[in-house]
Design a protein around this motif. Structure first.
Motif, PDB file in Angstrom:
ATOM      1  N   MET A   1       0.854  -1.180   0.000  1.00  0.00           N
ATOM      2  CA  MET A   1       0.000   0.000   0.000  1.00  0.00           C
ATOM      3  C   MET A   1       0.897   1.241   0.000  1.00  0.00           C
ATOM      4  O   MET A   1       1.783   1.376   0.830  1.00  0.00           O
ATOM      5  CB  MET A   1      -0.901  -0.033   1.237  1.00  0.00           C
ATOM      6  CG  MET A   1      -1.877   1.097   1.334  1.00  0.00           C
ATOM      7  SD  MET A   1      -2.998   0.868   2.743  1.00  0.00           S
ATOM      8  CE  MET A   1      -4.438   1.617   2.093  1.00  0.00           C
ATOM      9  N   SER A   2       0.630   2.156  -0.933  1.00  0.00           N
ATOM     10  CA  SER A   2       1.462   3.356  -1.047  1.00  0.00           C
ATOM     11  C   SER A   2       1.151   4.340   0.080  1.00  0.00           C
ATOM     12  O   SER A   2       0.108   4.256   0.732  1.00  0.00           O
ATOM     13  CB  SER A   2       1.225   4.032  -2.399  1.00  0.00           C
ATOM     14  OG  SER A   2      -0.053   4.644  -2.429  1.00  0.00           O
ATOM     15  N   LYS A   3       2.064   5.268   0.281  1.00  0.00           N
ATOM     16  CA  LYS A   3       1.862   6.290   1.310  1.00  0.00           C
ATOM     17  C   LYS A   3       0.629   7.137   1.001  1.00  0.00           C
ATOM     18  O   LYS A   3      -0.113   7.518   1.900  1.00  0.00           O
ATOM     19  CB  LYS A   3       3.099   7.185   1.427  1.00  0.00           C
ATOM     20  CG  LYS A   3       4.260   6.522   2.095  1.00  0.00           C
ATOM     21  CD  LYS A   3       5.402   7.490   2.268  1.00  0.00           C
ATOM     22  CE  LYS A   3       6.569   6.806   2.953  1.00  0.00           C
ATOM     23  NZ  LYS A   3       7.659   7.741   3.227  1.00  0.00           N
ATOM     24  N   GLN A   4       0.419   7.412  -0.273  1.00  0.00           N
ATOM     25  CA  GLN A   4      -0.735   8.210  -0.680  1.00  0.00           C
ATOM     26  C   GLN A   4      -2.037   7.468  -0.352  1.00  0.00           C
ATOM     27  O   GLN A   4      -2.975   8.073   0.161  1.00  0.00           O
ATOM     28  CB  GLN A   4      -0.678   8.521  -2.172  1.00  0.00           C
ATOM     29  CG  GLN A   4      -1.854   9.346  -2.652  1.00  0.00           C
ATOM     30  CD  GLN A   4      -1.786   9.634  -4.145  1.00  0.00           C
ATOM     31  OE1 GLN A   4      -0.820   9.341  -4.812  1.00  0.00           O
ATOM     32  NE2 GLN A   4      -2.861  10.205  -4.658  1.00  0.00           N
ATOM     33  N   ASP A   5      -2.078   6.172  -0.628  1.00  0.00           N
ATOM     34  CA  ASP A   5      -3.270   5.376  -0.317  1.00  0.00           C
ATOM     35  C   ASP A   5      -3.529   5.333   1.186  1.00  0.00           C
ATOM     36  O   ASP A   5      -4.665   5.417   1.635  1.00  0.00           O
ATOM     37  CB  ASP A   5      -3.142   3.956  -0.863  1.00  0.00           C
ATOM     38  CG  ASP A   5      -3.241   3.903  -2.376  1.00  0.00           C
ATOM     39  OD1 ASP A   5      -3.533   4.944  -3.005  1.00  0.00           O
ATOM     40  OD2 ASP A   5      -3.024   2.815  -2.936  1.00  0.00           O
ATOM     41  N   LYS A   6      -2.446   5.178   1.975  1.00  0.00           N
ATOM     42  CA  LYS A   6      -2.581   5.178   3.431  1.00  0.00           C
ATOM     43  C   LYS A   6      -3.132   6.512   3.932  1.00  0.00           C
ATOM     44  O   LYS A   6      -3.990   6.549   4.808  1.00  0.00           O
ATOM     45  CB  LYS A   6      -1.236   4.908   4.107  1.00  0.00           C
ATOM     46  CG  LYS A   6      -0.814   3.484   4.099  1.00  0.00           C
ATOM     47  CD  LYS A   6       0.505   3.309   4.847  1.00  0.00           C
ATOM     48  CE  LYS A   6       0.998   1.902   4.729  1.00  0.00           C
ATOM     49  NZ  LYS A   6       2.278   1.701   5.418  1.00  0.00           N
ATOM     50  N   LEU A   7      -2.614   7.602   3.356  1.00  0.00           N
ATOM     51  CA  LEU A   7      -3.079   8.928   3.756  1.00  0.00           C
ATOM     52  C   LEU A   7      -4.553   9.113   3.423  1.00  0.00           C
ATOM     53  O   LEU A   7      -5.333   9.586   4.263  1.00  0.00           O
ATOM     54  CB  LEU A   7      -2.234  10.012   3.072  1.00  0.00           C
ATOM     55  CG  LEU A   7      -2.611  11.454   3.420  1.00  0.00           C
ATOM     56  CD1 LEU A   7      -2.365  11.730   4.895  1.00  0.00           C
ATOM     57  CD2 LEU A   7      -1.829  12.418   2.547  1.00  0.00           C
ATOM     58  N   ILE A   8      -4.945   8.729   2.220  1.00  0.00           N
ATOM     59  CA  ILE A   8      -6.360   8.833   1.827  1.00  0.00           C
ATOM     60  C   ILE A   8      -7.221   7.998   2.765  1.00  0.00           C
ATOM     61  O   ILE A   8      -8.270   8.446   3.223  1.00  0.00           O
ATOM     62  CB  ILE A   8      -6.564   8.401   0.357  1.00  0.00           C
ATOM     63  CG1 ILE A   8      -5.881   9.388  -0.586  1.00  0.00           C
ATOM     64  CG2 ILE A   8      -8.063   8.282   0.030  1.00  0.00           C
ATOM     65  CD1 ILE A   8      -5.806   8.921  -2.025  1.00  0.00           C
ATOM     66  N   TYR A   9      -6.765   6.776   3.066  1.00  0.00           N
ATOM     67  CA  TYR A   9      -7.528   5.905   3.959  1.00  0.00           C
ATOM     68  C   TYR A   9      -7.707   6.535   5.334  1.00  0.00           C
ATOM     69  O   TYR A   9      -8.827   6.618   5.845  1.00  0.00           O
ATOM     70  CB  TYR A   9      -6.856   4.534   4.094  1.00  0.00           C
ATOM     71  CG  TYR A   9      -7.482   3.707   5.189  1.00  0.00           C
ATOM     72  CD1 TYR A   9      -8.728   3.129   5.013  1.00  0.00           C
ATOM     73  CD2 TYR A   9      -6.860   3.547   6.417  1.00  0.00           C
ATOM     74  CE1 TYR A   9      -9.333   2.401   6.024  1.00  0.00           C
ATOM     75  CE2 TYR A   9      -7.447   2.820   7.432  1.00  0.00           C
ATOM     76  CZ  TYR A   9      -8.691   2.260   7.241  1.00  0.00           C
ATOM     77  OH  TYR A   9      -9.287   1.554   8.250  1.00  0.00           O
ATOM     78  N   TRP A  10      -6.610   6.980   5.940  1.00  0.00           N
ATOM     79  CA  TRP A  10      -6.707   7.467   7.316  1.00  0.00           C
ATOM     80  C   TRP A  10      -7.425   8.807   7.416  1.00  0.00           C
ATOM     81  O   TRP A  10      -8.166   9.044   8.377  1.00  0.00           O
ATOM     82  CB  TRP A  10      -5.328   7.510   7.976  1.00  0.00           C
ATOM     83  CG  TRP A  10      -4.924   6.143   8.409  1.00  0.00           C
ATOM     84  CD1 TRP A  10      -3.926   5.375   7.886  1.00  0.00           C
ATOM     85  CD2 TRP A  10      -5.551   5.346   9.416  1.00  0.00           C
ATOM     86  NE1 TRP A  10      -3.884   4.152   8.516  1.00  0.00           N
ATOM     87  CE2 TRP A  10      -4.876   4.107   9.463  1.00  0.00           C
ATOM     88  CE3 TRP A  10      -6.620   5.544  10.285  1.00  0.00           C
ATOM     89  CZ2 TRP A  10      -5.222   3.080  10.347  1.00  0.00           C
ATOM     90  CZ3 TRP A  10      -6.969   4.527  11.166  1.00  0.00           C
ATOM     91  CH2 TRP A  10      -6.282   3.323  11.192  1.00  0.00           C
ATOM     92  N   VAL A  11      -7.256   9.677   6.441  1.00  0.00           N
ATOM     93  CA  VAL A  11      -7.981  10.959   6.476  1.00  0.00           C
ATOM     94  C   VAL A  11      -9.476  10.715   6.283  1.00  0.00           C
ATOM     95  O   VAL A  11     -10.305  11.226   7.047  1.00  0.00           O
ATOM     96  CB  VAL A  11      -7.437  11.946   5.413  1.00  0.00           C
ATOM     97  CG1 VAL A  11      -8.353  13.151   5.260  1.00  0.00           C
ATOM     98  CG2 VAL A  11      -6.029  12.402   5.793  1.00  0.00           C
ATOM     99  N   SER A  12      -9.848   9.928   5.291  1.00  0.00           N
ATOM    100  CA  SER A  12     -11.268   9.664   5.049  1.00  0.00           C
ATOM    101  C   SER A  12     -11.882   8.866   6.199  1.00  0.00           C
ATOM    102  O   SER A  12     -13.018   9.152   6.623  1.00  0.00           O
ATOM    103  CB  SER A  12     -11.476   8.943   3.715  1.00  0.00           C
ATOM    104  OG  SER A  12     -10.828   7.692   3.702  1.00  0.00           O
TER     105      SER A  12
END
Length: 128
Positions: A1-12
């Protein structure tokens, strides 16, 4: 999982959890604003307790790392609750930004959180 995907997941997921927890608590406490809104939509006041309890339990389910199936049910419950809220407001002709934006934003957070969740939080279906 990319950092961008992790960020989107945790913010949303964070925004989803915050919104659902806040509305769940206000529902269970039956604040005047929530009672007025729900009765204005034509629902009985006891509906607040049912919906609020479900939202609080759903937040717990999506934040805990285990219980994958329960997580799927929580996402589905949030989705149906927000679609129901959106259509309830539209059905009575309430087109105010607040009435439309709240459920619509939550639907976006639900979709993003569900789609970008880590692999260890997904159900893996085996082929027959």
């Amino acid at each position: 999982m990319s950092k961008q995907d992790k960020l989107i997941y945790w913010v949303s997921t964070g925004l989803l959890a915050l919104g659902m927890l806040q509305s769940g608590i206000f529902s269970v406490l039956r604040t005047k604003e929530w009672v007025d809104m729900v009765t204005g939509l034509g629902y009985p006041v006891y509906f607040l307790t049912i919906l609020g309890t479900g939202k609080i339990l759903g937040v717990i389910a999506i934040l805990l790392p285990q219980f994958r199936l329960l997580k799927e049910w929580a996402y589905a419950g949030f989705f149906f609750a927000m679609v129901g809220a959106l259509f309830s407001h539209l059905a009575i002709g309430e087109y105010a930004v607040k009435a439309i934006a709240g459920p619509s934003c939550q639907l976006l957070f639900i979709a993003l959180s569900w789609y970008f969740r880590p692999a260890d939080r997904k159900i893996v279906l085996n082929s027959f």
